[in-house]
Design a protein around this motif. Structure first.
Motif, mmCIF file in Angstrom:
data_model
loop_
_atom_site.group_PDB
_atom_site.id
_atom_site.type_symbol
_atom_site.label_atom_id
_atom_site.label_comp_id
_atom_site.label_asym_id
_atom_site.label_seq_id
_atom_site.Cartn_x
_atom_site.Cartn_y
_atom_site.Cartn_z
ATOM 1 N N LEU A 1 43.642 29.388 114.425
ATOM 2 C CA LEU A 1 42.788 28.888 112.919
ATOM 3 C C LEU A 1 43.076 29.653 111.844
ATOM 4 O O LEU A 1 42.815 29.280 110.838
ATOM 5 C CB LEU A 1 41.221 29.256 113.348
ATOM 6 C CG LEU A 1 40.256 28.786 112.362
ATOM 7 C CD1 LEU A 1 40.445 27.403 112.131
ATOM 8 C CD2 LEU A 1 38.775 29.031 112.813
ATOM 9 N N ILE A 2 43.584 31.005 112.023
ATOM 10 C CA ILE A 2 43.990 31.710 110.708
ATOM 11 C C ILE A 2 45.097 31.092 109.940
ATOM 12 O O ILE A 2 44.806 31.259 108.712
ATOM 13 C CB ILE A 2 44.407 33.229 111.303
ATOM 14 C CG1 ILE A 2 43.317 33.896 111.956
ATOM 15 C CG2 ILE A 2 45.006 34.108 110.196
ATOM 16 C CD1 ILE A 2 43.914 35.179 112.665
ATOM 17 N N ILE A 3 45.615 30.473 110.380
ATOM 18 C CA ILE A 3 46.898 29.669 109.788
ATOM 19 C C ILE A 3 46.343 28.275 109.246
ATOM 20 O O ILE A 3 46.517 27.853 108.268
ATOM 21 C CB ILE A 3 48.107 29.572 110.568
ATOM 22 C CG1 ILE A 3 48.772 30.911 110.750
ATOM 23 C CG2 ILE A 3 49.303 28.841 109.821
ATOM 24 C CD1 ILE A 3 49.077 31.626 109.555
ATOM 25 N N ASN A 4 45.711 27.626 110.130
ATOM 26 C CA ASN A 4 45.294 26.091 110.145
ATOM 27 C C ASN A 4 44.486 26.139 108.858
ATOM 28 O O ASN A 4 44.244 25.267 107.953
ATOM 29 C CB ASN A 4 44.917 25.571 111.200
ATOM 30 C CG ASN A 4 45.879 25.174 112.210
ATOM 31 O OD1 ASN A 4 47.043 25.163 112.101
ATOM 32 N ND2 ASN A 4 45.463 24.751 113.600
ATOM 33 N N VAL B 1 49.818 39.072 105.006
ATOM 34 C CA VAL B 1 49.004 39.342 106.379
ATOM 35 C C VAL B 1 48.949 38.380 107.339
ATOM 36 O O VAL B 1 49.283 38.368 108.366
ATOM 37 C CB VAL B 1 47.427 40.213 106.180
ATOM 38 C CG1 VAL B 1 46.928 40.408 107.481
ATOM 39 C CG2 VAL B 1 47.795 41.444 105.168
ATOM 40 N N ASN B 2 48.528 37.182 106.917
ATOM 41 C CA ASN B 2 48.568 35.934 107.663
ATOM 42 C C ASN B 2 49.966 35.678 108.256
ATOM 43 O O ASN B 2 50.048 35.194 109.522
ATOM 44 C CB ASN B 2 48.060 34.597 106.912
ATOM 45 C CG ASN B 2 46.551 34.988 106.532
ATOM 46 O OD1 ASN B 2 45.742 35.912 106.822
ATOM 47 N ND2 ASN B 2 46.077 33.986 105.527
ATOM 48 N N HIS B 3 50.898 35.654 107.365
ATOM 49 C CA HIS B 3 52.323 35.430 107.728
ATOM 50 C C HIS B 3 52.611 36.217 108.567
ATOM 51 O O HIS B 3 53.463 35.841 109.737
ATOM 52 C CB HIS B 3 53.203 35.342 106.448
ATOM 53 C CG HIS B 3 54.596 35.180 106.831
ATOM 54 N ND1 HIS B 3 55.029 33.818 107.099
ATOM 55 C CD2 HIS B 3 55.712 35.994 106.611
ATOM 56 C CE1 HIS B 3 56.358 33.836 107.333
ATOM 57 N NE2 HIS B 3 56.865 35.107 106.973
ATOM 58 N N LEU B 4 52.556 37.659 108.571
ATOM 59 C CA LEU B 4 53.068 38.482 109.585
ATOM 60 C C LEU B 4 52.438 38.514 110.831
ATOM 61 O O LEU B 4 53.063 39.078 111.828
ATOM 62 C CB LEU B 4 53.373 40.068 108.862
ATOM 63 C CG LEU B 4 54.207 39.957 107.652
ATOM 64 C CD1 LEU B 4 54.128 41.424 107.035
ATOM 65 C CD2 LEU B 4 55.776 39.872 108.317
#
Length: 371
Positions: free
Chosen positions: A22-25, A54-57
């Protein structure tokens, strides 16, 4: 493990993966499509680039990788249980995949175009026939499949660089002008019926072109790796807590380092085409899988050493009903951001999106506990 007994550690790992997805979606629910891959495409406040990094890593492609690994392990458990009962696993498994594909199509066409269930159904049908191969062979096939996607990606990138029209289209997608951003905002803030056409076009692209060029090879490879890990006993307590600990201590920092190189390259190039759009993503392609393995080691280590039991018990609740919670995330996300709901699309910065993520987690835990 006794026949029919649930693997509680896998439930915790599955719940952990679903929460992390969910952090990415949430970026796809709440922001324009280009903002997912390019932090320079939209900047709603000064912290946006930092939150994106931060989300990406920590999350991008990591949790979907864990889900694919677990799908492969689940395939092995499902077929073994049926074979032990004297039932034909092939018929039951492909019936299950057919239902998964149908639910995935409904999910993509009616709720959210970013569905992954159809991809899992297609890849599951492909890797199923490898279930009786030795673990070593599974890993070898997985590595071969995993390397196909980068080759296709680089080839496609070189093609788009050489042909001006394709390159201009890529440039427009990577850094859309205000008019294109406004058109996308109108779609998702509009009515549900008005979203059907664009949503089906997005979904069709994911289920055809993106599937053939990227997702099929990556997801199939990870499913096979999950099947191989299952055969080695990776998900059982006999694997050993120190071995899981080593997976975590190596995989998490190594994955961060590999993806960090790509991130530094992209910032050095100011997120410009062609370097960032065409080649910068490859670092995360490899780094995310290494880090996903580290995450698996960490969760299994914590579970089998009796640490963080309260947090892991929450993940277990979500993991026991992963399919329902996956659909629930899409339902809540689209109702919150799209025009047929509250209509917050492209109105919240990435910091506030994190609060929305926490809110959806809370709703999921409440409903899952009641269920």
């Amino acid at each position: 493990m006794a026949l029919g007994q649930r693997n509680q550690a896998i439930d915790a790992l599955r719940g952990f993966a679903l929460a992390g997805i969910l952090i990415i979606n949430i970026q796809s629910f709440g922001l324009i499509a280009a903002a997912y891959s390019n932090p320079a495409a939209v900047r709603l406040d000064a912290l946006d680039p930092l939150i994106w990094c931060v989300n990406h890593l920590l999350a991008d492609q990591r949790f979907m990788s864990i889900f694919a690994l677990l799908f492969g392990a689940g395939l092995m458990m499902f077929s073994e249980n049926l074979e032990n009962k004297g039932l034909p696993p092939t018929r039951f498994f492909f019936r299950r995949l057919a239902w998964l594909a149908l639910f995935g199509l409904a999910h993509a066409w009616l709720l959210w175009y970013g569905d992954i269930l159809v991809t899992y159904a297609v890849c599951g049908a492909f890797v199923y026939h490898c279930r009786h191969r030795p673990a070593k062979t599974m890993f070898q096939i997985a590595i071969g499949l995993f390397l196909i996607a980068p080759v296709l990606y680089i080839g496609n990138g070189l093609w788009e660089i050489c042909y001006v029209q394709d390159f201009a289209a890529l440039q427009a997608e990577w850094q859309p002008e205000q008019a294109l951003q406004a058109a996308e905002i109108r779609i998702w803030r509009g009515s549900w019926s008005g979203q059907i056409g664009p949503r089906m076009l997005y979904a069709a692209w994911i289920q055809t072109e993106l599937l053939l060029a990227w997702n099929f090879w990556r997801v199939s490879a990870l499913m096979l790796a999950g099947m191989g890990l299952y055969k080695t006993g990776f998900f059982e307590h006999t694997f050993g807590v120190q071995r899981w600990r080593r997976w975590a201590l190596f995989g998490i920092p190594a994955g961060l380092f590999i993806s960090g190189i790509g991130l530094a390259l992209n910032f050095w190039q100011s997120w410009s085409v062609p370097v960032s759009a065409l080649f910068g993503a490859l670092f995360n392609y490899f780094g995310s899988v290494v880090q996903a393995g580290g995450y698996c080691g960490l969760i299994l280590y914590l579970y089998h050493t009796g640490r963080a039991t309260r947090v892991l018990s929450l993940f277990q609740k979500i993991g026991r009903s992963a399919f329902s919670n996956y659909i629930l995330q899409s339902l809540l996300g689209t109702l919150f951001f799209y025009g047929h709901g509250l209509g917050f699309f492209m109105t919240l910065n990435r910091s506030i999106l994190w609060l929305v993520v926490i809110g959806i987690w809370a709703v999921q835990l409440l409903l899952t506990s009641l269920w």
